[in-house]
Design an enzyme around this catalytic site. Structure first.
Site, PDB file in Angstrom:
ATOM      1  CD  GLU A  82      -3.062  -1.052   0.508  1.00  0.00           C
ATOM      2  OE1 GLU A  82      -3.066  -0.161  -0.228  1.00  0.00           O
ATOM      3  OE2 GLU A  82      -4.053  -2.027   0.356  1.00  0.00           O
ATOM      4  CB  CYS A 134      -1.850   6.958   1.324  1.00  0.00           C
ATOM      5  SG  CYS A 134      -3.239   5.975   2.275  1.00  0.00           S
TER       6      CYS A 134
HETATM    7  P1  NAP Z   1       8.208   5.222   4.643  1.00  0.00           P
HETATM    8  O1  NAP Z   1       9.394   6.128   4.893  1.00  0.00           O
HETATM    9  O2  NAP Z   1       8.296   4.425   3.555  1.00  0.00           O
HETATM   10  O3  NAP Z   1       8.054   4.446   5.988  1.00  0.00           O
HETATM   11  C1  NAP Z   1       7.095   3.587   6.233  1.00  0.00           C
HETATM   12  C2  NAP Z   1       7.522   2.276   6.833  1.00  0.00           C
HETATM   13  O4  NAP Z   1       8.569   1.731   6.124  1.00  0.00           O
HETATM   14  C3  NAP Z   1       8.266   2.675   8.192  1.00  0.00           C
HETATM   15  O5  NAP Z   1       8.189   1.573   9.102  1.00  0.00           O
HETATM   16  C4  NAP Z   1       9.733   2.768   7.813  1.00  0.00           C
HETATM   17  O6  NAP Z   1      10.728   2.464   8.833  1.00  0.00           O
HETATM   18  C5  NAP Z   1       9.781   1.511   6.785  1.00  0.00           C
HETATM   19  N1  NAP Z   1      10.887   1.432   5.921  1.00  0.00           N
HETATM   20  C6  NAP Z   1      11.489   2.833   5.051  1.00  0.00           C
HETATM   21  N2  NAP Z   1      12.208   2.414   4.462  1.00  0.00           N
HETATM   22  C7  NAP Z   1      12.323   1.102   4.241  1.00  0.00           C
HETATM   23  C8  NAP Z   1      13.047   0.127   3.468  1.00  0.00           C
HETATM   24  N3  NAP Z   1      13.914   0.643   2.601  1.00  0.00           N
HETATM   25  N4  NAP Z   1      12.790  -1.101   3.783  1.00  0.00           N
HETATM   26  C9  NAP Z   1      11.800  -1.668   4.466  1.00  0.00           C
HETATM   27  N5  NAP Z   1      11.122  -0.905   5.241  1.00  0.00           N
HETATM   28  C10 NAP Z   1      11.489   0.630   5.232  1.00  0.00           C
HETATM   29  O7  NAP Z   1       7.085   6.087   4.482  1.00  0.00           O
HETATM   30  P2  NAP Z   1       6.456   7.192   5.198  1.00  0.00           P
HETATM   31  O8  NAP Z   1       7.240   8.503   4.343  1.00  0.00           O
HETATM   32  O9  NAP Z   1       6.946   7.249   6.600  1.00  0.00           O
HETATM   33  O10 NAP Z   1       5.056   7.500   5.175  1.00  0.00           O
HETATM   34  C11 NAP Z   1       4.344   8.296   4.003  1.00  0.00           C
HETATM   35  C12 NAP Z   1       4.258   7.198   2.864  1.00  0.00           C
HETATM   36  O11 NAP Z   1       3.218   6.122   3.149  1.00  0.00           O
HETATM   37  C13 NAP Z   1       3.226   8.215   1.643  1.00  0.00           C
HETATM   38  O12 NAP Z   1       3.970   7.658   0.410  1.00  0.00           O
HETATM   39  C14 NAP Z   1       1.857   7.554   1.975  1.00  0.00           C
HETATM   40  O13 NAP Z   1       1.063   7.851   0.688  1.00  0.00           O
HETATM   41  C15 NAP Z   1       2.139   6.179   2.233  1.00  0.00           C
HETATM   42  N6  NAP Z   1       0.877   5.590   2.845  1.00  0.00           N
HETATM   43  C16 NAP Z   1       0.293   4.623   2.072  1.00  0.00           C
HETATM   44  C17 NAP Z   1      -0.835   4.159   2.428  1.00  0.00           C
HETATM   45  C18 NAP Z   1      -1.913   3.249   1.685  1.00  0.00           C
HETATM   46  O14 NAP Z   1      -2.718   2.468   2.237  1.00  0.00           O
HETATM   47  N7  NAP Z   1      -1.670   3.175   0.445  1.00  0.00           N
HETATM   48  C19 NAP Z   1      -1.440   4.357   3.735  1.00  0.00           C
HETATM   49  C20 NAP Z   1      -0.624   5.342   4.508  1.00  0.00           C
HETATM   50  C21 NAP Z   1       0.635   5.958   4.030  1.00  0.00           C
HETATM   51  P3  NAP Z   1      11.385   3.664   9.537  1.00  0.00           P
HETATM   52  O15 NAP Z   1      10.080   4.589  10.052  1.00  0.00           O
HETATM   53  O16 NAP Z   1      12.242   3.120  10.686  1.00  0.00           O
HETATM   54  O17 NAP Z   1      12.100   4.463   8.298  1.00  0.00           O
END
Ligand code: NAP
Length: 460
Positions: free
Chosen positions: A231, A265
């Protein structure tokens, strides 16, 4: 990123947490695998009972948990309460409907030469959930409730800035009566996700988060041949046609763009308005965006709190500065305020063009891009040109326009005359670079189940 609660209002670190050592992580995975072996044999009635008890418990904790969410990631207390209530509803939904979703599905035995054929749904074991901070309880709950109902075991790697929410979830399920280790939180950094996902005791993964994180987890899962649900980001179109109720549409447009301080999102992020109502829409929309109260998220009168992280605010600022530098116009907002905390004002931009970064990417903050268009076809063409395809929104009273929108919009979800949101009752997910797979409803539950085909021949 350090694992810590840091106030988005002041930038102060409130509480730091140690990462799991390698031995502690090994112990947690061993416990998860042992729990899975026994938990899969528990009855659906028992699981439903534990989910109900978790709902009761969360209802009791609602005030404290809402404050914890607001403290850790800055959404308004009002929004945090709504999130907690949604989690309670989600738990009860799967407690009530889950047993029905788990029933065997009979097939047409005669057509395959059998006495009986059916599909039976069985749990697959330990599932890793990598979750974001923006809805720190709900994002994890919409994985956990169906997964636990299905007989799977969960290990949660939550975002590093919401450790208290992460630890609360582990406590909640344990104290609701679920068997020990059926749901565990792993306090680990993102770089250790690979090690967990490659571990043979972990059978599948779900990730909600950014596109780069999704790509990484998807790649590893592919190499390991493990099921994964992704997601990812969204830049949802919000299309308004002349027949729409403009007062309602602009009320919802403001909510759609600023919900969760603009960090959802499925926030409406790109607004396409028919030229016949363009001026009227912009006048109402900008006035309502400008009237929002930005401030302390604990204050009941606040509409928009700070962004959750300092880097998140820098990203939003960079997108807006890039657009303004290349000729876009800010009708409201457009610059960060002075003072402590990671605040960014509700912003309305016009004149966004393909040369600007935000045109093709996702702005995770309260920044609306507005275009006037001459037809629904034109709106759909621009909307569909984006790499993401999560939610979408149309405001129209016209049946033909609604049918065209449903048929042609490239998104996992199409909402008409109402705000895009997630309900446990209906599926949630995207297409294109917004990811694949579905959460919620019966589909979300079955993503992590073995749909086992059973064929029984005629008696001898
Ligand atoms: P993010 O940086 O990707 O973090 C999300 C999760 O992934 C965190 O637990 C993070 O850990 C972990 N993570 C980060 N890089 C990783 C990697 N390379 N490998 C494995 N795990 C990894 O996302 P964010 O910026 O916090 O959140 C915002 C994004 O989420 C936006 O793009 C938003 O649209 C999306 N989102 C999508 C949905 C949906 O249902 N489609 C819902 C909500 C949010 P750490 O915190 O330790 O870095």
């Amino acid at each position: 990123m350090a694992i810590a609660t840091t106030s988005p209002v002041t930038g102060e670190v409130i509480k730091s947490f140690d990462e799991l050592t390698p031995d502690q992580l090994e112990d947690k995975l061993a416990r998860a695998a042992a729990a899975a072996a026994a938990y899969r044999l528990t009855s659906v009635e028992d699981r439903a009972g534990w989910l109900d008890r978790a709902a009761d418990r969360l209802e009791k904790d609602a005030d404290d948990v809402s404050r914890m969410i607001t403290t850790e990631m800055g959404k308004t207390l009002r929004a945090a309460r709504e999130e907690v209530a949604k989690c309670v509803h989600g738990l009860r939904f799967y407690a009530t409907e889950g047993p029905g979703f788990l029933r065997d599905l009979p097939g047409d035995a005669g057509r395959v030469g059998a006495k009986q054929t059916f599909v039976t749904y069985q749990p697959i074991g330990v599932v890793l959930a990598v979750m974001p901070w923006n809805l720190p309880l709900w994002q994890a709950m919409r994985f956990a409730a169906p997964a636990l109902m299905a007989g799977n075991v969960g290990v949660l790697k939550h975002a590093s800035n919401v450790p208290q929410c992460a630890l609360y979830l582990e406590r909640l399920f344990r104290e609701a009566g679920f068997p020990e280790d059926v749901f565990q939180t792993l306090l680990i950094s993102a770089r250790r996700v690979e090690e967990v996902l490659r571990d043979e005791r972990v059978k599948a993964a779900t990730l909600t988060g950014s596109e780069p994180a999704g790509r990484s987890v998807g790649t590893i899962a592919g190499e390991e041949i493990k099921k994964v649900v992704l997601e990812l980001g969204g830049s949802d179109p919000f299309i308004v046609m002349p027949s729409a109720d403009l007062e309602r549409a602009t009320d919802v447009a403001v909510r759609a763009r600023t919900l969760n301080n603009g960090q959802s999102c499925i926030n409406g992020k790109r607004f396409f308005v028919h030229e016949d109502i363009g001026d009227d829409f912009l006048e109402r929309f900008t006035a309502k965006m400008a009237a929002l109260v930005v401030g302390d998220p604990m204050d009941e009168n606040t509409d928009v709190g700070p962004l959750a992280t300092e880097s998140g605010r820098s990203d939003v600022e960079a997108y807006v500065d890039d657009a303004l530098g290349k000729g876009a116009t800010a009708l409201v907002g457009g610059a960060r305020p002075d003072g402590p905390g990671w605040f960014y004002p509700p912003t309305v931009l016009t004149g966004v063009t393909p040369e600007m970064k935000m045109y093709h990417e996702e702005v995770f903050g309260p920044v609306a891009q507005v275009w006037t268009v001459s037809s629904l076809e034109e709106a759909l063409e621009i909307a569909n040109g984006h790499p993401y395809g999560l939610g979408s929104n149309l405001w129209s009273e016209d049946d033909d326009e609604r049918a065209l929108f449903v048929r042609d919009v490239q998104s996992g979800m199409a909402f008409i005359n109402g705000n895009t949101t997630s309900y446990p009752e209906i599926p949630f997910g995207g297409v294109k670079r917004s990811g694949y797979g579905r959460e919620l409803s019966d589909l979300g539950m079955r993503e992590f189940m073995n749909a086992k085909t059973v064929w029984i021949g005629q008696d001898a």
